[in-house]
Write a protein that holds these residues in place. Structure first.
Motif, PDB file in Angstrom:
ATOM      1  N   LYS A   1      -1.240   5.605  -2.597  1.00  0.00           N
ATOM      2  CA  LYS A   1      -0.233   4.605  -2.981  1.00  0.00           C
ATOM      3  C   LYS A   1      -0.458   3.312  -2.210  1.00  0.00           C
ATOM      4  O   LYS A   1      -0.398   2.219  -2.779  1.00  0.00           O
ATOM      5  CB  LYS A   1       1.185   5.116  -2.701  1.00  0.00           C
ATOM      6  CG  LYS A   1       1.719   6.063  -3.731  1.00  0.00           C
ATOM      7  CD  LYS A   1       3.153   6.431  -3.417  1.00  0.00           C
ATOM      8  CE  LYS A   1       3.696   7.434  -4.406  1.00  0.00           C
ATOM      9  NZ  LYS A   1       5.087   7.818  -4.079  1.00  0.00           N
ATOM     10  N   GLN A   2      -0.722   3.444  -0.921  1.00  0.00           N
ATOM     11  CA  GLN A   2      -0.949   2.250  -0.115  1.00  0.00           C
ATOM     12  C   GLN A   2      -2.223   1.533  -0.542  1.00  0.00           C
ATOM     13  O   GLN A   2      -2.254   0.302  -0.610  1.00  0.00           O
ATOM     14  CB  GLN A   2      -1.000   2.618   1.363  1.00  0.00           C
ATOM     15  CG  GLN A   2       0.371   3.023   1.895  1.00  0.00           C
ATOM     16  CD  GLN A   2       0.353   3.271   3.376  1.00  0.00           C
ATOM     17  OE1 GLN A   2      -0.233   2.500   4.130  1.00  0.00           O
ATOM     18  NE2 GLN A   2       0.992   4.339   3.802  1.00  0.00           N
TER      19      GLN A   2
ATOM     20  N   GLY B   1       4.549   4.755   0.131  1.00  0.00           N
ATOM     21  CA  GLY B   1       3.293   5.339   0.593  1.00  0.00           C
ATOM     22  C   GLY B   1       3.398   5.860   2.010  1.00  0.00           C
ATOM     23  O   GLY B   1       2.960   6.969   2.322  1.00  0.00           O
TER      24      GLY B   1
END
Length: 65
Positions: free
Chosen positions: A45-46, A9
């Motif tokens: 993503k994070q 990420g």
């Protein structure tokens, strides 16, 4: 947060910032847009990794760990 997911990420965010910066410097609108998109992708993503961590903590709490 999984190390791999966190790294991926952050890497996408950095790649996006660089790509957007090059697009800004050269006036390339496509690179600017792709850079912004990569940054969003990295942030998502994070965020996904944080959700997974939270779910794991809830699961552990329910099991009494």
């Amino acid at each position: 947060m999984s190390t791999e997911g966190k790294f991926e990420g952050k890497a996408d965010e950095v790649k996006g910032k660089v790509k957007e910066g090059v697009g800004d410097a050269t006036g390339n609108e496509q690179w600017q847009a792709e850079g912004r998109a990569d940054q969003v992708k990295g942030g998502l993503k994070q965020a996904g990794e944080k959700v997974k961590d939270a779910a794991e903590k809830v699961k552990d709490a329910v099991k009494g760990k």
